[in-house]
Scaffold this active site. Structure first.
Site, PDB file in Angstrom:
ATOM      1  N   ARG A  50       0.836  -1.200   0.000  1.00 29.13           N
ATOM      2  CA  ARG A  50       0.000   0.000   0.000  1.00 29.13           C
ATOM      3  C   ARG A  50       0.877   1.258   0.000  1.00 29.13           C
ATOM      4  O   ARG A  50       0.589   2.234  -0.685  1.00 29.13           O
ATOM      5  CB  ARG A  50      -0.954  -0.003   1.199  1.00 29.13           C
ATOM      6  CG  ARG A  50      -1.961   1.136   1.196  1.00 29.13           C
ATOM      7  CD  ARG A  50      -3.044   0.943   2.259  1.00 29.13           C
ATOM      8  NE  ARG A  50      -2.497   1.002   3.602  1.00 29.13           N
ATOM      9  CZ  ARG A  50      -3.201   0.729   4.698  1.00 29.13           C
ATOM     10  NH1 ARG A  50      -4.472   0.346   4.614  1.00 29.13           N
ATOM     11  NH2 ARG A  50      -2.655   0.812   5.897  1.00 29.13           N
ATOM     12  N   LYS A 149      -2.851   6.747   1.297  1.00 28.02           N
ATOM     13  CA  LYS A 149      -2.682   7.045   2.717  1.00 28.02           C
ATOM     14  C   LYS A 149      -1.645   8.155   2.831  1.00 28.02           C
ATOM     15  O   LYS A 149      -0.471   7.941   3.062  1.00 28.02           O
ATOM     16  CB  LYS A 149      -2.239   5.798   3.479  1.00 28.02           C
ATOM     17  CG  LYS A 149      -2.483   5.910   4.981  1.00 28.02           C
ATOM     18  CD  LYS A 149      -2.233   4.592   5.675  1.00 28.02           C
ATOM     19  CE  LYS A 149      -2.303   4.740   7.168  1.00 28.02           C
ATOM     20  NZ  LYS A 149      -3.663   4.992   7.686  1.00 28.02           N
ATOM     21  N   GLU A 182     -16.281   5.859   6.563  1.00 24.21           N
ATOM     22  CA  GLU A 182     -15.371   5.229   7.537  1.00 24.21           C
ATOM     23  C   GLU A 182     -15.235   6.124   8.768  1.00 24.21           C
ATOM     24  O   GLU A 182     -15.880   7.169   8.851  1.00 24.21           O
ATOM     25  CB  GLU A 182     -13.992   4.994   6.912  1.00 24.21           C
ATOM     26  CG  GLU A 182     -13.290   6.246   6.404  1.00 24.21           C
ATOM     27  CD  GLU A 182     -11.932   5.957   5.809  1.00 24.21           C
ATOM     28  OE1 GLU A 182     -11.369   4.857   6.020  1.00 24.21           O
ATOM     29  OE2 GLU A 182     -11.399   6.845   5.127  1.00 24.21           O
TER      30      GLU A 182
END
Ligand code: PDD
Length: 282
Positions: A50, A149, A182
């Protein structure tokens, strides 16, 4: 406490970056939060995959290969004698000048911090968290894609500020269409009539590694799971609600916007998933 900083291991006090670091100036960078259980890096490959995807997406060139990065993590854990803890791995665009242009940053900065972690007290995992929904909207994909992220966590911090103002432990973000996305730093699941639901990530959520582990666990334990969008109404009338994240692990929600969820504490499926999750990490 020993910090990895651009290839060197330095004491905490010496771990400084330049004020011209674009991570500091503009949030131009990416990061990962990774757990260490029993001396092992949990889901290291998934986290580094990721990280390198996030880097590629913002055209940030990480100056370590995958293997070198893994070695840097292992060595930082060793030098800190860490058995159970948390790794914050940060890669910024690096030191440049005051302009935005990434081309003025010759080399990215790489920082690895390892620390003990207790994001929520143990009783919160039984009692569940009180939460609210907030006005901050998760970026829709054409803005800063939530799958990256990045160090741009102001959106998440604004959610945390609203949680703080409501004196609750976590808060729920919706996306621009009003679907539940989320938490400020975790993914969300609900349970209704024995079926587990979680939003697909295109709704506006990070592709959580813990989320993926729980989806896999539901499969293994025979819980029917559906990745489909849902609204706050579905959360309010759910039998169970829980968040998942590297720091949070699996934590129940007992109340959302004044609505008591199910029995008002961690539900049976949430509790079972937490037990099984803790079984796979140790
Ligand atoms: N949070 N969504 C957001 C916005 C997050 O910041 C995080 C992780 C998650 C959960 O993803 P994962 O299961 O891969 O950790 C979802 C911090 C960094 C953490 O828990 O470490």
């Amino acid at each position: 406490q020993v910090i990895y900083l651009n290839g060197q291991f330095v004491e905490k006090e010496q771990a400084v970056v330049s004020v011209f670091d674009h991570g500091f100036l503009y949030g131009d960078g990416i990061f990962e939060g990774i757990r260490i259980y029993g001396g092992n890096i949990f889901k290291c490959r998934e986290h580094l995959n990721r990280l390198y995807d996030s880097a590629k997406s913002i055209m940030l060139d990480i100056p370590l290969s995958y293997e070198e990065m893994e070695q840097a993590l292992v060595e930082t854990i060793r030098r800190n004698g860490m058995k159970d803890g948390y790794i914050r791995l940060v890669v910024s665009r690096g030191t440049g000048n005051l302009g935005l242009d990434p081309r003025r940053c010759p080399v990215a900065s790489v920082v690895i911090i390892v620390e003990q972690l207790a994001i929520y007290p143990e009783e919160a995992y039984v009692q569940g968290l009180k939460t609210v929904s907030v006005s901050s909207r998760r970026n829709i994909p054409d803005a800063l894609n939530p799958k990256i992220k990045s160090l741009n966590y102001l959106n998440n911090i604004l959610v945390k500020i609203q949680a703080n103002l409501a004196d609750v432990g976590e808060a729920i973000m919706l996306n621009a269409q009003g679907y539940v996305a989320e938490g400020s730093s975790d993914n969300i699941f609900i349970v209704k009539n024995g079926i587990v639901f979680t939003p697909p990530c295109y709704i506006g959520a990070l592709e959580g590694i813990t989320r993926a582990a729980i989806i896999e666990l539901c499969e293994k334990l025979g819980y029917k799971l559906k990745e489909e969008p849902f609204t706050l109404h579905d959360v309010y009338v759910a039998d169970e609600v829980f968040f998942t994240g590297t720091a949070a692990e699996v934590i129940a929600v007992r109340e959302v916007d004044g609505r008591i969820i199910g029995s008002g504490q961690a539900g049976p499926i949430t509790t079972h998933l937490l037990q099984e999750f803790r079984g796979i990490v140790t």
